[in-house]
Every structure is written in structure tokens, then in C-alpha cells.
Design a protein around this motif. Structure first.
Motif, PDB file in Angstrom:
ATOM      1  N   UNK A  18       1.900   1.662   3.907  1.00 14.94           N
ATOM      2  CA  UNK A  18       2.538   1.882   2.596  1.00 14.94           C
ATOM      3  C   UNK A  18       2.703   3.378   2.307  1.00 14.94           C
ATOM      4  N   UNK A  19       1.687   4.154   2.655  1.00 18.39           N
ATOM      5  CA  UNK A  19       1.775   5.607   2.458  1.00 18.39           C
ATOM      6  C   UNK A  19       2.905   6.182   3.305  1.00 18.39           C
ATOM      7  N   UNK A  20       3.040   5.697   4.553  1.00 19.81           N
ATOM      8  CA  UNK A  20       4.101   6.163   5.440  1.00 19.81           C
ATOM      9  C   UNK A  20       5.470   5.829   4.842  1.00 19.81           C
ATOM     10  N   UNK A  21       5.641   4.604   4.390  1.00 19.79           N
ATOM     11  CA  UNK A  21       6.918   4.162   3.822  1.00 19.79           C
ATOM     12  C   UNK A  21       7.288   5.010   2.602  1.00 19.79           C
ATOM     13  N   UNK A  22       6.311   5.249   1.734  1.00 21.48           N
ATOM     14  CA  UNK A  22       6.579   6.032   0.517  1.00 21.48           C
ATOM     15  C   UNK A  22       6.795   7.512   0.819  1.00 21.48           C
ATOM     16  N   UNK A  23       5.955   8.070   1.669  1.00 24.54           N
ATOM     17  CA  UNK A  23       6.053   9.500   1.992  1.00 24.54           C
ATOM     18  C   UNK A  23       7.409   9.842   2.585  1.00 24.54           C
ATOM     19  N   UNK A  24       7.905   8.997   3.496  1.00 25.54           N
ATOM     20  CA  UNK A  24       9.153   9.299   4.200  1.00 25.54           C
ATOM     21  C   UNK A  24      10.360   8.570   3.613  1.00 25.54           C
ATOM     22  N   UNK A  25      10.149   7.879   2.483  1.00 23.54           N
ATOM     23  CA  UNK A  25      11.242   7.215   1.763  1.00 23.54           C
ATOM     24  C   UNK A  25      12.095   6.334   2.683  1.00 23.54           C
ATOM     25  N   UNK A  26      11.433   5.409   3.393  1.00 23.66           N
ATOM     26  CA  UNK A  26      12.140   4.542   4.335  1.00 23.66           C
ATOM     27  C   UNK A  26      12.034   3.071   3.930  1.00 23.66           C
ATOM     28  N   UNK A  27      11.996   2.816   2.627  1.00 22.39           N
ATOM     29  CA  UNK A  27      11.886   1.457   2.112  1.00 22.39           C
ATOM     30  C   UNK A  27      13.054   0.573   2.544  1.00 22.39           C
ATOM     31  N   UNK A  28      14.215   1.170   2.789  1.00 23.01           N
ATOM     32  CA  UNK A  28      15.417   0.396   3.116  1.00 23.01           C
ATOM     33  C   UNK A  28      15.624   0.192   4.618  1.00 23.01           C
ATOM     34  N   UNK A  29      14.730   0.688   5.443  1.00 18.25           N
ATOM     35  CA  UNK A  29      14.893   0.524   6.892  1.00 18.25           C
ATOM     36  C   UNK A  29      14.575  -0.920   7.279  1.00 18.25           C
ATOM     37  N   UNK A  30      15.584  -1.626   7.780  1.00 17.66           N
ATOM     38  CA  UNK A  30      15.441  -3.056   8.098  1.00 17.66           C
ATOM     39  C   UNK A  30      14.473  -3.302   9.249  1.00 17.66           C
ATOM     40  N   UNK A  31      14.445  -2.437  10.248  1.00 12.86           N
ATOM     41  CA  UNK A  31      13.543  -2.626  11.381  1.00 12.86           C
ATOM     42  C   UNK A  31      12.092  -2.478  10.935  1.00 12.86           C
ATOM     43  N   UNK A  32      11.802  -1.452  10.150  1.00 11.11           N
ATOM     44  CA  UNK A  32      10.437  -1.281   9.645  1.00 11.11           C
ATOM     45  C   UNK A  32      10.046  -2.438   8.730  1.00 11.11           C
ATOM     46  N   UNK A  33      10.987  -2.920   7.920  1.00  8.23           N
ATOM     47  CA  UNK A  33      10.703  -4.066   7.050  1.00  8.23           C
ATOM     48  C   UNK A  33      10.398  -5.315   7.876  1.00  8.23           C
ATOM     49  N   UNK A  34      11.131  -5.513   8.949  1.00  2.00           N
ATOM     50  CA  UNK A  34      10.893  -6.659   9.827  1.00  2.00           C
ATOM     51  C   UNK A  34       9.529  -6.553  10.522  1.00  2.00           C
ATOM     52  N   UNK A  35       9.197  -5.354  10.980  1.00  2.70           N
ATOM     53  CA  UNK A  35       7.882  -5.144  11.597  1.00  2.70           C
ATOM     54  C   UNK A  35       6.771  -5.439  10.597  1.00  2.70           C
ATOM     55  N   UNK A  36       6.959  -5.028   9.360  1.00  7.51           N
ATOM     56  CA  UNK A  36       5.963  -5.277   8.309  1.00  7.51           C
ATOM     57  C   UNK A  36       5.793  -6.783   8.079  1.00  7.51           C
ATOM     58  N   UNK A  37       6.906  -7.506   8.008  1.00  6.35           N
ATOM     59  CA  UNK A  37       6.848  -8.950   7.767  1.00  6.35           C
ATOM     60  C   UNK A  37       6.084  -9.683   8.873  1.00  6.35           C
TER      61      UNK A  37
END
Length: 190
Positions: A77-96
Motif C-alpha cells: 500500500x505504501x508503494x502504491x501511494x508513494x509512486x501514485x500507481x493506483x491505476x496500473x492494471x497489472x499491479x492491481x491484478x497482482x494485488x488481487x
């Protein structure tokens, strides 16, 4: 398997196989091969990370060095917020799918070598250096025997190196201490 169900299973990211395994082996801990997941994700994340080396480092740190689920989730979560990559579909899929591939979710289970087909592909590449398709069966047996001797010599050398210099422990958890006594330094540090 002698009428015994496996305790742990690692497969590729095949969700129909996943469903079948859950039905046939409901008590088995089931995870997906991290190597395949990262390899597939790198197809899209590679160029994305190339422009953001700090993000790539944060990703690797989060995935490879989180010892607990809470630590992983907090650092992700810190990585996502720090680098503002909330909209990256690949990272979202990896998270899911994190519960199927992130090591922190499997700390209570024993998965000594997490790669599936990567390991056999690696051995096949080594074997091809020693044996050619034109070899007779006798030549194959001799070359295969030479390969086994080379591997055995390497293993004996690794055991000797480990006996002389035990590995450095990071957590001092009982399982880590036990594994440091069982594995060679090379395997322990993987």
C-alpha cells in the motif's frame, strides 16, 4: 503417491486447474508459481519499471522481503501511494491474486523450491550441453554419468563450504535455524 494426498501444490496460473485441485485435494495448500506470475507481469511492468527504478526496487523489496502478511500489505500500500500507481492494471491484478503467489501468505507451509517448470527447463538446458540427439544410448549413459559426477562434486563442495561457514540468519525463527542446518548455503540463501 501411495494413496496420500499432497500437502502442498504449486501450479502455473491456470484457474481451471486450480478449481480441479481444490475439488480433488481440498486440504492441500495451493499456490501459484511465483516465477511464472512475475515473468508474465514483467511483460507489461518491465517498460513501466524501466522509467521508475525506485518503484521497481520498492516492488522487489515488498514482494521478496516481507515476512508477514501485514508487512507485505503495508509495504504494498505504501508503494502504491508513494509512486501514485493506483491505476496500473497489472499491479492491481497482482494485488488481487496475492494470496496465491506472495511468500508471506505461505510462511506456515513448507515450499522448499518454488519454481515449477523453470527447474526442469534449467536441467534440460544443462543436459543438452552434455548430450546431443545424435548420441548412441551408450554415449548418452556415459555423458549422463559424467554430468551426475559433476553435480555430485559441486554438491559436495557446497556442503564443505557450508560446514566451514554457516549461513547468516536474518530472523532467528526456529524454522530458519532448522533450515540453516539442513540446506547448503547456496540453497538456504535462495
Amino acid at each position: 503417491m501411495g494413496a496420500l494426498a499432497p500437502m502442498n501444490i504449486i501450479i502455473d496460473q491456470d484457474f481451471s486447474m486450480h478449481a480441479g485441485i481444490e475439488k480433488v485435494f481440498p486440504l492441500a495448500v495451493h499456490r501459484h508459481c511465483r516465477w511464472h506470475i512475475i515473468k508474465k507481469a514483467e511483460e507489461t511492468l518491465g517498460p513501466f519499471f524501466a522509467n521508475r527504478p525506485e518503484l521497481h526496487s520498492a516492488f522487489e523489496l515488498c514482494v521478496d522481503h516481507s515476512l508477514t502478511v501485514e508487512e507485505f500489505e503495508r509495504s504494498w500500500m505504501a508503494m502504491i501511494e508513494t509512486y501514485q500507481v493506483q491505476d496500473n492494471k497489472t499491479l492491481a491484478s497482482l494485488w488481487e491474486k496475492r494470496m496465491y503467489w506472495v511468500s508471506a501468505y505461505f510462511m506456515e507451509c513448507f515450499f522448499p523450491f518454488l519454481q515449477t517448470t523453470q527447474h526442469s527447463k534449467g536441467f534440460n538446458a544443462v543436459l543438452k550441453r552434455y548430450v546431443s540427439p545424435g548420441n548412441s544410448l551408450l554415449q548418452f549413459a556415459k555423458q549422463y554419468s559424467a554430468l551426475q559426477q559433476k553435480i555430485l562434486g559441486s554438491e559436495l563442495q557446497q556442503e564443505a563450504n557450508t560446514a566451514l561457514k554457516p549461513p547468516k540468519l536474518l530472523t532467528y525463527l526456529p524454522m530458519e535455524r532448522q533450515m540453516s542446518k539442513i540446506y547448503t548455503n547456496k540453497i538456504f540463501n535462495k
